[in-house]
Design a protein around this motif. Structure first.
Motif, PDB file in Angstrom:
ATOM      1  N   TYR A 117       0.806  -1.056  -0.021  1.00 18.67           N
ATOM      2  CA  TYR A 117       0.006  -0.018  -0.049  1.00 18.67           C
ATOM      3  C   TYR A 117       0.580   1.172  -0.034  1.00 18.67           C
ATOM      4  O   TYR A 117       0.608   2.156  -0.679  1.00 18.67           O
ATOM      5  CB  TYR A 117      -0.859   0.002   1.163  1.00 18.67           C
ATOM      6  CG  TYR A 117      -2.204   1.069   1.118  1.00 18.67           C
ATOM      7  CD1 TYR A 117      -2.888   0.479   0.328  1.00 18.67           C
ATOM      8  CD2 TYR A 117      -1.901   2.324   1.606  1.00 18.67           C
ATOM      9  CE1 TYR A 117      -4.334   1.448   0.298  1.00 18.67           C
ATOM     10  CE2 TYR A 117      -2.973   3.140   1.323  1.00 18.67           C
ATOM     11  CZ  TYR A 117      -4.113   2.892   0.825  1.00 18.67           C
ATOM     12  OH  TYR A 117      -5.319   3.719   0.531  1.00 18.67           O
ATOM     13  N   TYR A 118       1.806   1.124   0.787  1.00 22.95           N
ATOM     14  CA  TYR A 118       2.656   2.457   1.166  1.00 22.95           C
ATOM     15  C   TYR A 118       3.667   2.477  -0.351  1.00 22.95           C
ATOM     16  O   TYR A 118       3.826   3.663  -0.994  1.00 22.95           O
ATOM     17  CB  TYR A 118       3.610   2.391   2.052  1.00 22.95           C
ATOM     18  CG  TYR A 118       2.893   2.452   3.550  1.00 22.95           C
ATOM     19  CD1 TYR A 118       2.942   3.870   3.980  1.00 22.95           C
ATOM     20  CD2 TYR A 118       2.321   1.604   4.114  1.00 22.95           C
ATOM     21  CE1 TYR A 118       2.175   4.081   5.290  1.00 22.95           C
ATOM     22  CE2 TYR A 118       1.443   1.746   5.243  1.00 22.95           C
ATOM     23  CZ  TYR A 118       1.758   3.085   5.710  1.00 22.95           C
ATOM     24  OH  TYR A 118       0.782   3.324   6.765  1.00 22.95           O
ATOM     25  N   ASP A 119       4.129   1.384  -0.930  1.00 28.16           N
ATOM     26  CA  ASP A 119       4.477   1.196  -2.160  1.00 28.16           C
ATOM     27  C   ASP A 119       4.091   1.973  -3.529  1.00 28.16           C
ATOM     28  O   ASP A 119       4.454   2.703  -4.276  1.00 28.16           O
ATOM     29  CB  ASP A 119       5.108  -0.060  -2.616  1.00 28.16           C
ATOM     30  CG  ASP A 119       6.212  -0.654  -1.765  1.00 28.16           C
ATOM     31  OD1 ASP A 119       6.862  -0.091  -1.141  1.00 28.16           O
ATOM     32  OD2 ASP A 119       6.528  -1.906  -1.834  1.00 28.16           O
ATOM     33  N   LEU A 122       3.805   5.815  -2.926  1.00 28.49           N
ATOM     34  CA  LEU A 122       5.294   6.370  -3.238  1.00 28.49           C
ATOM     35  C   LEU A 122       5.530   6.310  -4.600  1.00 28.49           C
ATOM     36  O   LEU A 122       6.042   7.321  -5.128  1.00 28.49           O
ATOM     37  CB  LEU A 122       6.216   5.705  -2.583  1.00 28.49           C
ATOM     38  CG  LEU A 122       6.370   5.976  -0.833  1.00 28.49           C
ATOM     39  CD1 LEU A 122       7.372   5.123  -0.488  1.00 28.49           C
ATOM     40  CD2 LEU A 122       6.290   7.174  -0.789  1.00 28.49           C
ATOM     41  N   ASP A 123       4.829   5.254  -5.382  1.00 27.50           N
ATOM     42  CA  ASP A 123       5.091   5.049  -7.169  1.00 27.50           C
ATOM     43  C   ASP A 123       4.211   6.522  -7.528  1.00 27.50           C
ATOM     44  O   ASP A 123       4.769   7.049  -8.533  1.00 27.50           O
ATOM     45  CB  ASP A 123       4.622   3.837  -7.419  1.00 27.50           C
ATOM     46  CG  ASP A 123       5.368   2.669  -7.166  1.00 27.50           C
ATOM     47  OD1 ASP A 123       6.495   2.950  -6.580  1.00 27.50           O
ATOM     48  OD2 ASP A 123       4.795   1.454  -7.109  1.00 27.50           O
ATOM     49  N   GLN A 124       3.034   6.591  -7.094  1.00 23.83           N
ATOM     50  CA  GLN A 124       2.089   7.412  -7.559  1.00 23.83           C
ATOM     51  C   GLN A 124       2.744   8.907  -7.332  1.00 23.83           C
ATOM     52  O   GLN A 124       2.679  10.078  -8.230  1.00 23.83           O
ATOM     53  CB  GLN A 124       0.851   7.361  -7.121  1.00 23.83           C
ATOM     54  CG  GLN A 124       0.042   6.361  -7.563  1.00 23.83           C
ATOM     55  CD  GLN A 124       0.070   6.086  -8.980  1.00 23.83           C
ATOM     56  OE1 GLN A 124      -0.182   7.084  -9.693  1.00 23.83           O
ATOM     57  NE2 GLN A 124       0.483   4.827  -9.510  1.00 23.83           N
ATOM     58  N   LEU A 127       5.513   9.645  -9.849  1.00 23.39           N
ATOM     59  CA  LEU A 127       4.949  10.038 -11.180  1.00 23.39           C
ATOM     60  C   LEU A 127       4.620  11.332 -11.299  1.00 23.39           C
ATOM     61  O   LEU A 127       5.045  12.195 -12.119  1.00 23.39           O
ATOM     62  CB  LEU A 127       3.736   9.269 -11.620  1.00 23.39           C
ATOM     63  CG  LEU A 127       4.173   7.823 -11.867  1.00 23.39           C
ATOM     64  CD1 LEU A 127       3.061   6.872 -12.103  1.00 23.39           C
ATOM     65  CD2 LEU A 127       5.132   7.723 -13.179  1.00 23.39           C
ATOM     66  N   LYS A 128       4.158  11.926 -10.186  1.00 25.87           N
ATOM     67  CA  LYS A 128       3.484  13.119  -9.957  1.00 25.87           C
ATOM     68  C   LYS A 128       4.526  14.290  -9.964  1.00 25.87           C
ATOM     69  O   LYS A 128       4.562  15.356 -10.509  1.00 25.87           O
ATOM     70  CB  LYS A 128       2.453  13.237  -8.813  1.00 25.87           C
ATOM     71  CG  LYS A 128       1.226  12.668  -9.077  1.00 25.87           C
ATOM     72  CD  LYS A 128       0.034  12.797  -8.035  1.00 25.87           C
ATOM     73  CE  LYS A 128      -1.204  12.116  -8.376  1.00 25.87           C
ATOM     74  NZ  LYS A 128      -1.870  12.817  -9.513  1.00 25.87           N
ATOM     75  N   LYS A 129       5.621  13.813  -9.374  1.00 20.98           N
ATOM     76  CA  LYS A 129       6.650  14.935  -9.112  1.00 20.98           C
ATOM     77  C   LYS A 129       7.668  15.081 -10.403  1.00 20.98           C
ATOM     78  O   LYS A 129       8.380  16.000 -10.454  1.00 20.98           O
ATOM     79  CB  LYS A 129       7.897  14.295  -8.269  1.00 20.98           C
ATOM     80  CG  LYS A 129       7.308  14.456  -6.590  1.00 20.98           C
ATOM     81  CD  LYS A 129       8.466  14.256  -5.663  1.00 20.98           C
ATOM     82  CE  LYS A 129       8.136  14.384  -4.246  1.00 20.98           C
ATOM     83  NZ  LYS A 129       9.027  13.939  -3.320  1.00 20.98           N
TER      84      LYS A 129
END
Length: 246
Positions: A117-119, A122-124, A127-129
């Motif tokens: 869930y945390y992964d 952090l993945d999203q 991407l947003k960064k």
């Protein structure tokens, strides 16, 4: 991706990310033989994933019930805490499991349901960064306002540690303009998700707790109430989006 985690990538070009960790009600087949069928699982964020499904933001939600693994608790919860990641009792003190899982099984469940869930979050965020210098996570929850001394929307910030004073002031103002009654950090200060996520550089996070009475009837969406609240929250979230785009 873990089959109990749903990621809806609605919009990479938004600095807003939604998290819905407690709306799940599923119990994996391999775990069902272990649970106490008489135990209650009342404090679920009923229909919250459905409530925001048409919002134009990327969202992450868990299908797994929080009564198996609660992804909003810290790994470092003490033995004396009443809120471990893998809870032991329901709201009435009944055992949730016929036999509480061993440490080895607990570690297996954390690896299978908690860490992913945390992964996913952090993945999203990564991407947003690529498109934004600042990201905001909105961790969405609900609560039975008959069980608490509040019937307001609660904005939780872990005592102002997960978001800047300026950003919080803006968000509070958005809710007030929409004529939605709110409180900050009372009675809920916020869970582990906003605590951990806000440690990321240039990421702010808040937990939003919505009273059942504002959108539910018998644990299902109330057509009139939910539509009215959806419209207001969508406008608030769009305003927050514009704020973080600056």
């Amino acid at each position: 991706m873990n089959s109990y985690i749903t990621v809806k990538q609605e919009n990479h070009f938004s600095p807003i990310l939604l998290s819905i960790p407690h709306s799940g009600i599923e119990i994996p087949e391999g775990i069902q033989v272990r649970i106490n069928p008489k135990a209650k699982r009342i404090h679920t964020d009923w229909e919250m994933d459905t409530f925001i499904k048409d919002f134009p933001f990327t969202s992450i939600s868990s299908k797994l019930t929080r009564y198996i693994v609660d992804v909003n608790r810290s790994k470092f919860t003490s033995k004396t805490s009443a809120l471990p990641i893998i809870p032991k009792y329901d709201e009435d003190g009944n055992s949730l499991f016929k036999q509480y899982p061993s440490k080895a099984i607990q570690q297996q469940w954390l690896k299978e349901f908690y860490t992913p869930y945390y992964d996913a979050i952090l993945d999203q965020i990564s991407l947003k960064k690529q498109n934004f210098s600042k990201i905001c996570l909105l961790d969405l929850h609900s609560y039975d306002d008959h069980s608490f001394s509040s019937n307001k929307i609660i904005i939780s910030t872990r005592e102002h540690s997960t978001i800047s004073k300026e950003s919080l002031k803006f968000i509070v103002h958005c809710f007030e303009k929409a004529a939605l009654s709110i409180q900050v950090d009372k009675p809920f200060k916020g869970g582990n998700i906003i605590h951990e996520v806000s440690k990321q550089p240039n990421v702010e996070a808040i937990q939003i707790e919505i009273p059942y009475s504002l959108y539910l009837y018998n644990n299902t969406l109330d057509p009139q109430k939910s539509k009215s609240l959806q419209e207001k929250l969508l406008q608030i979230f769009l305003q927050i989006e514009e704020y973080y785009k600056k």
